[in-house]
Scaffold this motif. Structure first.
Motif, PDB file in Angstrom:
ATOM      1  N   SER A 101     -28.921 -48.727 -46.078  1.00 22.17           N
ATOM      2  CA  SER A 101     -29.532 -48.564 -44.921  1.00 22.17           C
ATOM      3  C   SER A 101     -29.294 -49.666 -44.114  1.00 22.17           C
ATOM      4  CB  SER A 101     -31.045 -48.577 -44.969  1.00 22.17           C
ATOM      5  OG  SER A 101     -31.942 -49.251 -44.666  1.00 22.17           O
ATOM      6  N   GLY A 102     -28.985 -49.519 -42.618  1.00 22.02           N
ATOM      7  CA  GLY A 102     -28.644 -50.680 -41.799  1.00 22.02           C
ATOM      8  C   GLY A 102     -27.506 -51.103 -42.436  1.00 22.02           C
ATOM      9  N   GLY A 103     -26.328 -50.292 -43.140  1.00 23.03           N
ATOM     10  CA  GLY A 103     -25.097 -51.025 -43.460  1.00 23.03           C
ATOM     11  C   GLY A 103     -25.337 -51.945 -44.517  1.00 23.03           C
ATOM     12  N   ILE A 104     -26.313 -51.932 -45.326  1.00 23.00           N
ATOM     13  CA  ILE A 104     -26.478 -52.591 -46.448  1.00 23.00           C
ATOM     14  C   ILE A 104     -26.619 -51.513 -47.762  1.00 23.00           C
ATOM     15  CG2 ILE A 104     -28.045 -54.174 -47.743  1.00 23.00           C
ATOM     16  CD1 ILE A 104     -28.940 -55.076 -44.732  1.00 23.00           C
ATOM     17  N   VAL A 105     -26.094 -52.018 -49.058  1.00 18.84           N
ATOM     18  CA  VAL A 105     -26.264 -51.305 -50.002  1.00 18.84           C
ATOM     19  C   VAL A 105     -27.356 -51.992 -50.871  1.00 18.84           C
ATOM     20  CG1 VAL A 105     -25.061 -50.620 -52.214  1.00 18.84           C
ATOM     21  CG2 VAL A 105     -23.660 -50.712 -50.275  1.00 18.84           C
ATOM     22  N   TRP A 106     -28.402 -51.259 -51.107  1.00 20.11           N
ATOM     23  CA  TRP A 106     -29.610 -51.721 -51.688  1.00 20.11           C
ATOM     24  C   TRP A 106     -29.904 -51.075 -53.138  1.00 20.11           C
ATOM     25  CZ3 TRP A 106     -32.639 -55.278 -49.141  1.00 20.11           C
ATOM     26  CH2 TRP A 106     -32.525 -55.397 -47.708  1.00 20.11           C
ATOM     27  N   VAL A 107     -29.733 -52.010 -53.948  1.00 20.95           N
ATOM     28  CA  VAL A 107     -30.101 -51.468 -55.517  1.00 20.95           C
ATOM     29  C   VAL A 107     -31.319 -51.992 -56.054  1.00 20.95           C
ATOM     30  CG1 VAL A 107     -28.535 -51.693 -57.647  1.00 20.95           C
ATOM     31  CG2 VAL A 107     -27.437 -51.609 -55.519  1.00 20.95           C
ATOM     32  N   ALA A 108     -31.836 -51.013 -57.105  1.00 21.48           N
ATOM     33  CA  ALA A 108     -32.757 -51.360 -57.920  1.00 21.48           C
ATOM     34  C   ALA A 108     -32.728 -50.705 -59.282  1.00 21.48           C
ATOM     35  CB  ALA A 108     -34.134 -50.684 -57.045  1.00 21.48           C
ATOM     36  N   GLU A 109     -33.451 -51.357 -60.186  1.00 24.60           N
ATOM     37  CA  GLU A 109     -33.409 -50.543 -61.453  1.00 24.60           C
ATOM     38  C   GLU A 109     -33.867 -49.140 -61.247  1.00 24.60           C
ATOM     39  OE1 GLU A 109     -32.731 -51.776 -64.573  1.00 24.60           O
ATOM     40  OE2 GLU A 109     -32.844 -54.065 -64.236  1.00 24.60           O
ATOM     41  N   LYS A 110     -33.327 -48.240 -62.236  1.00 29.85           N
ATOM     42  CA  LYS A 110     -33.433 -46.889 -62.184  1.00 29.85           C
ATOM     43  C   LYS A 110     -34.869 -46.539 -62.641  1.00 29.85           C
ATOM     44  CE  LYS A 110     -32.075 -42.576 -61.487  1.00 29.85           C
ATOM     45  NZ  LYS A 110     -31.856 -42.077 -60.292  1.00 29.85           N
ATOM     46  N   ASP A 111     -35.666 -45.629 -61.986  1.00 32.06           N
ATOM     47  CA  ASP A 111     -37.010 -45.318 -62.408  1.00 32.06           C
ATOM     48  C   ASP A 111     -37.839 -46.521 -62.289  1.00 32.06           C
ATOM     49  OD1 ASP A 111     -36.047 -42.758 -63.230  1.00 32.06           O
ATOM     50  OD2 ASP A 111     -35.392 -43.420 -64.944  1.00 32.06           O
ATOM     51  N   ALA A 112     -37.680 -47.423 -61.711  1.00 31.68           N
ATOM     52  CA  ALA A 112     -38.603 -48.627 -61.077  1.00 31.68           C
ATOM     53  C   ALA A 112     -38.265 -48.854 -59.819  1.00 31.68           C
ATOM     54  CB  ALA A 112     -38.360 -49.739 -61.916  1.00 31.68           C
ATOM     55  N   GLU A 113     -37.472 -48.013 -59.054  1.00 34.59           N
ATOM     56  CA  GLU A 113     -37.339 -48.382 -57.813  1.00 34.59           C
ATOM     57  C   GLU A 113     -38.439 -48.703 -56.767  1.00 34.59           C
ATOM     58  OE1 GLU A 113     -36.114 -45.617 -59.549  1.00 34.59           O
ATOM     59  OE2 GLU A 113     -35.562 -44.333 -58.150  1.00 34.59           O
ATOM     60  N   PRO A 114     -38.547 -49.312 -55.820  1.00 38.38           N
ATOM     61  CA  PRO A 114     -39.797 -49.275 -55.167  1.00 38.38           C
ATOM     62  C   PRO A 114     -40.158 -47.986 -54.417  1.00 38.38           C
ATOM     63  CG  PRO A 114     -38.428 -51.193 -54.609  1.00 38.38           C
ATOM     64  CD  PRO A 114     -37.604 -50.288 -55.432  1.00 38.38           C
ATOM     65  N   ALA A 115     -41.473 -47.861 -54.128  1.00 37.37           N
ATOM     66  CA  ALA A 115     -41.926 -46.542 -53.401  1.00 37.37           C
ATOM     67  C   ALA A 115     -41.518 -46.532 -51.991  1.00 37.37           C
ATOM     68  CB  ALA A 115     -43.243 -46.359 -53.417  1.00 37.37           C
ATOM     69  N   ASP A 116     -41.122 -47.593 -51.350  1.00 39.92           N
ATOM     70  CA  ASP A 116     -40.804 -47.784 -49.892  1.00 39.92           C
ATOM     71  C   ASP A 116     -39.393 -47.848 -49.820  1.00 39.92           C
ATOM     72  OD1 ASP A 116     -43.464 -47.708 -49.192  1.00 39.92           O
ATOM     73  OD2 ASP A 116     -43.830 -49.789 -49.383  1.00 39.92           O
ATOM     74  N   LEU A 117     -38.754 -47.455 -48.925  1.00 41.38           N
ATOM     75  CA  LEU A 117     -37.112 -47.643 -48.469  1.00 41.38           C
ATOM     76  C   LEU A 117     -37.131 -49.032 -48.061  1.00 41.38           C
ATOM     77  CD1 LEU A 117     -36.390 -44.498 -46.777  1.00 41.38           C
ATOM     78  CD2 LEU A 117     -35.443 -45.098 -48.923  1.00 41.38           C
ATOM     79  N   PRO A 118     -35.899 -49.340 -48.360  1.00 44.91           N
ATOM     80  CA  PRO A 118     -35.666 -50.920 -48.105  1.00 44.91           C
ATOM     81  C   PRO A 118     -35.926 -51.106 -46.626  1.00 44.91           C
ATOM     82  CG  PRO A 118     -33.744 -50.078 -49.269  1.00 44.91           C
ATOM     83  CD  PRO A 118     -34.759 -48.603 -48.848  1.00 44.91           C
ATOM     84  N   MET A 119     -36.299 -52.373 -46.175  1.00 44.50           N
ATOM     85  CA  MET A 119     -36.556 -52.714 -44.894  1.00 44.50           C
ATOM     86  C   MET A 119     -35.122 -52.723 -43.770  1.00 44.50           C
ATOM     87  SD  MET A 119     -37.977 -56.478 -43.644  1.00 44.50           S
ATOM     88  CE  MET A 119     -39.350 -56.427 -44.575  1.00 44.50           C
ATOM     89  N   GLU A 120     -35.811 -52.150 -42.755  1.00 41.15           N
ATOM     90  CA  GLU A 120     -34.588 -52.144 -41.729  1.00 41.15           C
ATOM     91  C   GLU A 120     -34.548 -53.308 -40.550  1.00 41.15           C
ATOM     92  OE1 GLU A 120     -33.557 -48.366 -40.071  1.00 41.15           O
ATOM     93  OE2 GLU A 120     -34.628 -47.328 -41.758  1.00 41.15           O
ATOM     94  N   PHE A 121     -33.642 -53.677 -40.070  1.00 44.05           N
ATOM     95  CA  PHE A 121     -33.484 -54.696 -39.359  1.00 44.05           C
ATOM     96  C   PHE A 121     -32.881 -54.159 -37.866  1.00 44.05           C
ATOM     97  CE2 PHE A 121     -33.234 -56.093 -43.441  1.00 44.05           C
ATOM     98  CZ  PHE A 121     -34.082 -57.120 -43.759  1.00 44.05           C
ATOM     99  N   ALA A 122     -33.871 -53.648 -37.174  1.00 41.77           N
ATOM    100  CA  ALA A 122     -33.392 -53.167 -35.932  1.00 41.77           C
ATOM    101  C   ALA A 122     -32.991 -54.006 -35.055  1.00 41.77           C
ATOM    102  CB  ALA A 122     -34.936 -52.644 -35.241  1.00 41.77           C
TER     103      ALA A 122
END
Lengths: 207, 281
Positions: A101-122
């Motif tokens: 999102s927003g040109g950034i690759v965000w990563v998290a542990e599988k099955d422990a990913e945050p409920a919310d999508l990553p922050m966007e920087f409008a």
């Protein structure tokens, strides 16, 4: 746990793979020919070779050592030494959750990913990543901030700096205000490198 | 005292024809050693306390041991066979376990991907069944009837051929490869990998060859082998973990890895664990 900014989308073009980190784990971030991004453990289960040295063909990432080919979900699809063999399901590379999102690759542990999508920087666009051996806290302090998401100006341009802690320093992912021209971006580059040098000299002084 | 059961083995530490005139410091099993030239022009190897270590000069190299080797250095009868050219390839320092370096040497399935268009090429990737045994009489690992298609099997090869291989592991950090000699198909070229364990995660690799090749220059033969090994190094320095896992489960082998499986089993059986990982981390 939050999403971690692990790379900029522009630095992982289709058909390529690159090494990254999530916390203390080595990961490979790669993009298939059709543009799908993935983040996996950076280790082939066969002989432990780093998959970030591997090659992408179509929708598969292959290990450079013996050409073992992996696809969706990290599943092994082909072992070239035994072309007739269907690889057992157990041969699988551990995978991580990944979102762009927003040109950034965000990563998290599988099955422990945050409920919310990553922050966007409008109003900001991803520009470049630089790496330093200095911890994120010292980089933030050199920028006059605290935390991992910094806002301010560099080289006269409004920027967002996303700091990604690494085992031996941190990555600075630089986002610059939309519409920043090439000359201005050059000045941002010079300023972010100066920031890095400043942080590194602070660390040397402290040592 | 490092090395356990591996302490009593012989290890290569120098090329016999290229002894360091002013002496050279090195490591063996993590302990300091010094290689020098004595008054008569022969080699002298000492440990960190200045104790003179036993040496053997054979197969182009000076061999030494920190322990008390019960046996002579393993035999390579082909070394004395007339018509062969003996090639001191030199040394390459590698940031990997000495055991990983040997295991890679025993592997053919990587040829098309690591030595592309030289020792292998796609789509010729299949490894046919071959035979592996631990020969109890000589206490060596042997792999025989190994066949592989090679675009350029050696400096002397003209175009692609199916090469036949045999592998021998006579000591934990040494391996000998016999392969079809391109100019003399009835004979075997001999290529060895002699590994000096510097530490558990670094080694000095001393390849040595006894080839039937009357045409290539010594320089060309050395460059060919060095090029191959530099390609291997890009793999060896990027395997995780750095130590060779001896417990099953940490890595997944297939039928093409039968030699590696036998090698790991043989290492474990003898307690040759310097450079190995025993408990899955």
């Amino acid at each position: 746990m939050n999403w971690t900014p692990a790379a900029l989308s522009q630095d992982i073009p289709s058909g390529s793979a690159a090494p990254g980190q999530l916390g203390d784990k080595d990961i490979v971030i790669w993009r298939s020919a059709s543009g799908r991004i993935a983040a996996w453990s950076d280790r082939c289960p066969h002989r432990g070779m780093r998959l970030s040295h591997g090659f992408v063909r179509g929708e598969f990432l292959s290990c450079i050592y013996h050409g073992w080919r992996y696809g969706d979900g990290g599943q092994c699809h082909r072992i070239p030494a035994h072309p007739e063999l269907t690889p057992p399901e157990a041969i699988k590379v551990p995978v991580f959750a990944v979102v762009e999102s927003g040109g950034i690759v965000w990563v998290a542990e599988k099955d422990a990913e945050p409920a919310d999508l990553p922050m966007e920087f409008a109003g900001f666009a991803s520009f470049r990543t630089i790496r330093t051996t200095v911890p994120a806290s010292i980089v933030a302090a050199a920028f006059g901030c605290t935390g991992l998401e910094l806002r301010g100006t560099l080289g006269g341009t409004d920027v967002v700096l996303l700091l990604q802690p690494l085992t031996d320093g941190c990555n600075l992912h630089v986002l610059a205000a939309d519409g920043t021209g090439p000359d201005q971006l050059d000045r941002v580059s010079v300023a972010v490198e100066a920031l890095r040098r400043q942080a590194e000299s602070v660390q040397e002084f402290a040592a | 005292m490092n090395g356990g059961a591996m302490r009593d083995q012989w290890y290569p530490v120098a090329i016999a024809a290229q002894l360091p005139q002013k002496g050279r410091d090195s490591l063996l099993l993590g302990e300091p050693i010094h290689i020098a030239t004595d008054e008569t022009g022969g080699a002298r190897v000492t440990d960190g306390a200045g104790r003179i270590l036993p040496i053997i000069s054979r197969y182009g190299h000076i061999w030494t041991s920190l322990g008390q080797p019960e046996q002579d250095l393993f035999p390579i009868p082909e070394a004395d066979q007339p018509g062969r050219r003996l090639v001191d390839v030199g040394s390459v320092k590698v940031r990997c376990s000495p055991l990983r370096a040997v295991e890679n040497f025993l592997d053919i399935a990587h040829f098309p991907f690591v030595h592309t268009d030289i020792l292998g090429s796609e789509p010729h990737t299949e490894v046919e069944r071959y035979e592996v045994e631990i020969r109890d009489d000589v206490d060596e690992v042997w792999a025989t009837k190994v066949k592989f298609y090679q675009p350029q099997a050696a400096k002397s090869a003209q175009g692609g051929i199916t090469t036949e291989y045999m592998y021998r592991v006579p000591s934990p950090t040494c391996s000998i490869l016999y392969k079809t000699s391109p100019p003399r198909p009835g004979e075997w070229d001999v290529i060895t990998l002699f590994v000096q364990p510097l530490t558990e995660e670094t080694c000095e690799v001393w390849p040595w060859m006894a080839l039937f090749d009357d045409d290539s220059s010594m320089t060309d033969m050395i460059h060919f082998q060095q090029m191959i090994f530099v390609q291997d190094r890009s793999i060896l320095e990027n395997q995780i973990p750095a130590l060779l896992p001896l417990d099953p489960g940490k890595e997944i082998p297939t039928r093409a890895d039968m030699t590696s499986i036998a090698y790991r089993r043989w290492l474990k059986r003898h307690g040759y664990t310097y450079g190995a990982q025993l408990v899955a981390a």
